[in-house]
Enzyme design. Sequence first.
Site: not given
Ligand code: GRF
Length: 205
Positions: A69, A111-113, A145-147, A149
């Site tokens: 990894r 990052n988007t969650h 960060d390292a965690g 989300d």
């Molecule tokens: C998003 O909701 C993201 O937060 C999640 O997976 C989805 C990705 O959607 N981890 P896309 O590939 O941008 O359509």
Amino acid sequence: MCGVSARVVVLVSGAGTNLQALLDACADPSYGATVVGVGADRDGIEGLARAERAGVPTFVHRVGHYASRAEWDKALTASVGSYEPDLVVLAGFMKLTGEAFLAAFGGQTVNTHPALSPSFPGMHGPREALEYGVKVTGCTLFVVDAGVDSGPIVAQASVLVAEDDTVDSLHERIKIVERAMLVDSVGRMAREGFTVSGRKVRFGS
Ligand code: GRF
């Protein structure tokens, strides 16, 4: 990052609708950012096809192609670095980046969650929110960060859970506000800069 267009590298693992929202926003020069490269951890995904259609160069590093990894993380870091990004956006990138990546791009990676942090971190935010029975969920943009989300929060947006929601219907509604949140925040980060102080993220320099 103010003045010239910020260089953005986006990492994806799937459909890439968040990437597409960024590509569309970047078509307007006043947005202040340009997607200069798109990377993925797998081949054959719509996210890569979206980049190719937009004329943005792509790269792929599959974890399975590396001895460890850590080696994968180093290769990913090198590829991202070759685009000299001001900002790295993980947009549906389903891998945790490692030590080398954080050493190179910590503080400039978001990052988007699809959940309201700190609730429901990990791969199944919409499913866990639905199973828990929350009435409001949403999405979170955070500095990596390292965690898992767990980084300082840049922005959040909420979504009401409907009684007849399925995981898919809920996730699709979350993704609508997620794309808007991402476009708004990345644009502000590009145009205004941002600071991270402890857990507080502020736009502006
Ligand atoms: C998003 O909701 C993201 O937060 C999640 O997976 C989805 C990705 O959607 N981890 P896309 O590939 O941008 O359509």
